[in-house]
Design a protein around this motif. Structure first.
Motif, PDB file in Angstrom:
ATOM      1  N   SER A   7       1.024  -1.190   0.051  1.00  0.00           N
ATOM      2  CA  SER A   7       0.070   0.316   0.042  1.00  0.00           C
ATOM      3  C   SER A   7       0.887   0.899  -0.175  1.00  0.00           C
ATOM      4  O   SER A   7       1.855   1.186   0.198  1.00  0.00           O
ATOM      5  CB  SER A   7      -1.120  -0.073   1.214  1.00  0.00           C
ATOM      6  N   GLY A   8       0.327   2.346  -0.170  1.00  0.00           N
ATOM      7  CA  GLY A   8       1.401   3.916  -0.086  1.00  0.00           C
ATOM      8  C   GLY A   8       1.707   4.431  -1.558  1.00  0.00           C
ATOM      9  O   GLY A   8       1.913   5.692  -1.528  1.00  0.00           O
ATOM     10  N   GLY A   9       0.796   4.069  -2.006  1.00  0.00           N
ATOM     11  CA  GLY A   9       1.196   4.733  -3.666  1.00  0.00           C
ATOM     12  C   GLY A   9       0.245   5.428  -4.017  1.00  0.00           C
ATOM     13  O   GLY A   9      -0.266   5.648  -2.818  1.00  0.00           O
ATOM     14  N   LEU A  18       7.564   9.209  -0.825  1.00  0.00           N
ATOM     15  CA  LEU A  18       5.845   8.463  -0.718  1.00  0.00           C
ATOM     16  C   LEU A  18       6.727   7.504  -0.008  1.00  0.00           C
ATOM     17  O   LEU A  18       8.034   7.218   0.102  1.00  0.00           O
ATOM     18  CB  LEU A  18       5.951   8.241  -2.000  1.00  0.00           C
ATOM     19  N   ARG A  19       6.094   6.392   0.438  1.00  0.00           N
ATOM     20  CA  ARG A  19       6.032   5.843   1.731  1.00  0.00           C
ATOM     21  C   ARG A  19       5.551   4.713   1.352  1.00  0.00           C
ATOM     22  O   ARG A  19       4.366   4.783   1.823  1.00  0.00           O
ATOM     23  CB  ARG A  19       6.735   5.744   3.215  1.00  0.00           C
ATOM     24  N   ARG A  67      18.454   8.258  -2.442  1.00  0.00           N
ATOM     25  CA  ARG A  67      16.921   8.967  -1.940  1.00  0.00           C
ATOM     26  C   ARG A  67      15.737   7.610  -1.403  1.00  0.00           C
ATOM     27  O   ARG A  67      15.136   8.002  -0.763  1.00  0.00           O
ATOM     28  CB  ARG A  67      16.951   9.363  -3.423  1.00  0.00           C
ATOM     29  N   PHE A  68      16.059   6.772  -1.802  1.00  0.00           N
ATOM     30  CA  PHE A  68      15.335   5.396  -1.488  1.00  0.00           C
ATOM     31  C   PHE A  68      15.972   4.679  -0.389  1.00  0.00           C
ATOM     32  O   PHE A  68      16.812   3.860   0.231  1.00  0.00           O
ATOM     33  CB  PHE A  68      14.637   4.325  -2.399  1.00  0.00           C
ATOM     34  N   THR A  69      14.964   4.245   0.496  1.00  0.00           N
ATOM     35  CA  THR A  69      15.330   3.845   1.700  1.00  0.00           C
ATOM     36  C   THR A  69      14.771   2.191   2.885  1.00  0.00           C
ATOM     37  O   THR A  69      13.481   2.934   2.640  1.00  0.00           O
ATOM     38  CB  THR A  69      15.794   4.581   3.377  1.00  0.00           C
ATOM     39  N   LEU A  81       9.204   1.184   2.292  1.00  0.00           N
ATOM     40  CA  LEU A  81      10.276   1.234   1.116  1.00  0.00           C
ATOM     41  C   LEU A  81       9.670   3.210   1.258  1.00  0.00           C
ATOM     42  O   LEU A  81       8.985   4.033   0.747  1.00  0.00           O
ATOM     43  CB  LEU A  81      10.330   1.773  -0.484  1.00  0.00           C
ATOM     44  N   GLN A  82      10.670   3.959   1.671  1.00  0.00           N
ATOM     45  CA  GLN A  82      10.819   5.165   1.592  1.00  0.00           C
ATOM     46  C   GLN A  82      11.304   6.054   1.124  1.00  0.00           C
ATOM     47  O   GLN A  82      12.303   5.806   1.014  1.00  0.00           O
ATOM     48  CB  GLN A  82      11.608   6.257   2.877  1.00  0.00           C
ATOM     49  N   MET A  83      10.604   6.421   0.062  1.00  0.00           N
ATOM     50  CA  MET A  83      11.206   7.453  -1.443  1.00  0.00           C
ATOM     51  C   MET A  83      11.209   8.997  -1.371  1.00  0.00           C
ATOM     52  O   MET A  83      10.446   9.954  -1.325  1.00  0.00           O
ATOM     53  CB  MET A  83      10.231   7.005  -2.706  1.00  0.00           C
ATOM     54  N   ASN A  84      12.454   9.389  -0.939  1.00  0.00           N
ATOM     55  CA  ASN A  84      12.421  11.015  -1.188  1.00  0.00           C
ATOM     56  C   ASN A  84      13.311  11.392  -2.016  1.00  0.00           C
ATOM     57  O   ASN A  84      14.107  10.365  -3.685  1.00  0.00           O
ATOM     58  CB  ASN A  84      13.712  11.157   0.212  1.00  0.00           C
ATOM     59  N   ASN A  85      12.760  12.406  -3.016  1.00  0.00           N
ATOM     60  CA  ASN A  85      13.472  13.796  -3.988  1.00  0.00           C
ATOM     61  C   ASN A  85      12.862  12.809  -5.338  1.00  0.00           C
ATOM     62  O   ASN A  85      13.373  12.150  -5.942  1.00  0.00           O
ATOM     63  CB  ASN A  85      14.923  13.405  -3.847  1.00  0.00           C
ATOM     64  N   LEU A  86      11.633  12.420  -5.077  1.00  0.00           N
ATOM     65  CA  LEU A  86      10.892  11.181  -6.725  1.00  0.00           C
ATOM     66  C   LEU A  86      11.012  12.021  -7.867  1.00  0.00           C
ATOM     67  O   LEU A  86      11.032  13.085  -7.806  1.00  0.00           O
ATOM     68  CB  LEU A  86       9.781  10.884  -6.208  1.00  0.00           C
TER      69      LEU A  86
END
Length: 118
Positions: A7-9, A18-19, A67-69, A81-86
């Protein structure tokens, strides 16, 4: 057997975050590797990040490093999945997958769409 539910998209502007969440159910968690894959239209599915259950071993694709963790919440058996600076090129369907005992990515979630607008 292992079951995975993502979930989370969603839709986010470039530079946003987004996470994604992946709830893992089943057994033998200590023998699991979990991974996040993505597939953009017309492209092959690619591995984004993978980690063992303890989190002591993690690997990431070059395109997402920094960017992703990936992380895990023990009590909830959930992998994030933490996604930053997409970036727009991150647009894809993201899948959570599991490998039990190193035999391959045999277990898959249903996928969640991530769309990054420019």
């Amino acid at each position: 057997q292992v079951q995975l539910v993502e979930s989370g998209g969603g839709l986010v502007q470039a530079g946003g975050s987004l996470r994604l969440s992946c709830v893992v159910s089943g057994r033998a968690f200590s023998r699991l590797f979990t991974g996040w894959f993505r597939q953009a239209p017309g492209k092959v599915r690619e591995l984004v990040v993978a980690t063992n259950w303890s989190g002591s071993s993690t690997s990431s694709a070059g395109s997402v490093k920094g960017r992703f963790t990936v992380s895990r919440e023990n009590g909830k058996n959930t992998v994030y999945l933490q996604m930053n600076n997409l970036k727009p090129e991150d647009t894809a369907v993201y899948y959570c997958a599991a490998d039990l005992d190193g035999i391959g990515w045999a277990y898959w979630g249903q996928g969640t769409q991530v769309t990054v607008s420019s």
